[in-house]
Design an enzyme around this catalytic site. Structure first.
Site, short mmCIF file in Angstrom:
data_model
loop_
_atom_site.label_atom_id
_atom_site.label_comp_id
_atom_site.label_asym_id
_atom_site.label_seq_id
_atom_site.Cartn_x
_atom_site.Cartn_y
_atom_site.Cartn_z
N ASP A 172 -1.26 -6.98 2.98
CA ASP A 172 -0.29 -7.27 1.92
C ASP A 172 1.06 -6.59 2.14
OD1 ASP A 172 -0.98 -4.65 1.39
OD2 ASP A 172 -1.22 -4.93 -0.76
N TYR A 271 6.00 0.76 8.09
CA TYR A 271 5.10 1.68 8.78
C TYR A 271 5.62 2.12 10.13
CZ TYR A 271 1.36 1.13 5.35
OH TYR A 271 0.61 1.16 4.19
#
Length: 448
Positions: A172, A271
């Site tokens: 997600d 990330y």
């Protein structure tokens, strides 16, 4: 003619995310009719708290729904159409160790990245494969939609160990980022109106094109926001909304400004900060209070507190349960498979040329068109040298982790940690590994 109704098993019935997913299924009933929901977890006590609260909610809001919860795989996986899997092997207690053990050695500890992600992956592989095997034994025509972390390692393990299984691995995070880009650009219809190109590995990728539904190029506007505030301009400033965003995520969305600056031609996944700025992450981490503690003191207490309150009162009225808006992508994907909608999704799939100058066996995250017969990849062409170098290094880490799990190889897991961009040397990698082995006794296969 009415649509077919579907039976769904939520694997990870004791998760704090389960109530939001269950409510989301109810909210999306017109689009994706569900007449049976089963919670499955191997932790009976934890699941019972969540399930009893949801049982009361269902009785009050959807009394016609066939709802049950169980620790018996035969009951959980017989006669179902979809498995929604979001398991956490070792719960938050092990996540805390994943984060704190590396920090003790001066390297970052994170749920899915670096040493922490490797540790979590070694725990998750067996659990996901077990659930997949249950589904295919008792409901061989069902689809498993897996969003258990760390998705990159889990997806590689499924490719190696169950290459013909009906499993689709999803995440997600890019969905959340598309929500933010749509907000930045005031796009009517939100992320569903966006057309995009994207390539990478899970939690390790880049957007290269973003258009609205009329074909207008949104990249220049998105880049202006990224240069100024990262993804922070994409947070909806509605009263009460920001309090649900933990402080660590605010920093992450802001740090995307610096991540973007490394390659301003693309828009990065958040990330990537862990691989491009690992020193910054360590310097700004509190080794005594990590993200796991933040979640345990926040979301964990809120959700389980709400569940216990519902059970004590015997009613869900005013309970504070909310459908998980980000999880609508799960229903979108299930709809595409069930109703042959041919929608576009970012999925984690075998490369096989989707990224033409990259390892064909890599599990890449790329746009796909999804229908009743599965998915078709949208080829992304060649990637630039910078991204190719990063991807080659990271995919090798993920492959070595899976090989270490399959073979019970200490050597290959040491190599995986050594190769990670988050760890400075083989010596540090070995020290971290030895501590992680001790902490994960009973969770990891024995390494030799």
């Amino acid at each position: 003619m009415s649509k077919k109704s579907y039976a769904v098993t939520i694997a990870g019935g004791g998760s704090t995310f389960t109530p939001g997913i269950a409510l989301m299924l109810l909210e999306e009933h017109d689009r994706f009719p569900v007449d049976k929901v089963v919670f499955y977890d191997n932790n009976a006590e934890r699941q019972e708290t969540v399930a009893k609260a949801c049982e009361i909610y269902f009785r009050e809001h959807a009394p016609e729904l066939d709802f049950s919860y169980t620790t018996d795989p035969v009951e959980a996986f017989t006669g179902i159409d979809f498995v929604l899997a979001h398991i956490r092997v070792g719960l938050y207690a092990m996540r805390e160790l994943d984060e704190k053990i590396p920090l003790k050695h001066g390297v970052l500890g994170q749920e899915t990245c670096g040493a922490g992600g490797i540790a979590y992956g070694m725990r998750s592989i067996g659990g996901v494969i077990e659930i997949l095997d249950y589904m295919e034994k008792y409901s061989p025509n069902a689809w498993m939609l897996n969003y258990s972390n760390p998705a990159a390692i889990v997806a590689e393990a499924c490719r190696v160990l169950r290459p013909h299984s009906r499993i689709i691995n999803i995440c997600d995070m890019p969905i959340d980022l598309m929500d933010k880009m749509a907000t930045m650009c005031h796009v009517k219809g939100g992320r569903r109106s966006l057309q995009y190109s994207y390539y990478g590995l899970n939690h390790f990728g880049w957007f290269t094109k973003v258009y609205d539904s009329e074909g207008n190029d949104l990249m220049p506007e998105i880049k202006r926001h990224m240069a100024k505030n990262g993804y922070l301009d994409g947070i909806e400033h509605e009263e009460g909304r920001e309090q649900h965003i933990d402080e660590s995520w605010i920093y992450t969305f802001g740090k995307a400004k610096d991540v973007w600056a490394v390659d301003p031609e693309t828009i990065p996944n958040t990330y990537l900060k862990y691989y491009l700025f690992p020193d910054y992450v360590v310097e700004t981490s509190n080794p005594n209070y990590t993200r796991a503690n933040e979640v345990m003191d926040g979301r964990e207490k809120r959700v389980f507190g709400a569940c216990r309150d519902i059970i004590a009162k015997g009613t869900s009225e005013g309970c504070g349960f909310e459908a998980d808006a980000h999880a609508t992508y799960i229903v979108d994907l299930a709809c595409a498979l069930a109703e042959n909608t041919k929608e576009r999704f970012l999925l984690i799939v075998p490369n096989d040329g989707a990224v033409s100058n990259f390892d064909e066996t890599a599990m890449v995250e790329v746009p796909c068109i999804v229908g009743a017969n599965g998915y078709e990849k949208i080829c992304q062409g060649k990637v630039p040298q910078f991204q190719k170098g990063m991807l080659e290094q990271q995919v090798s880490v993920e492959k070595l982790v899976v090989q270490a799990w399959v073979e019970g190889s200490y050597q290959k897991l040491w190599q995986a940690l050594t190769l990670s961009a988050t760890i400075p040397s083989a010596q540090v990698a070995k020290e971290v590994l030895d501590d992680l082995i001790e902490a994960n006794k009973g969770y990891w296969p024995e390494l030799k």
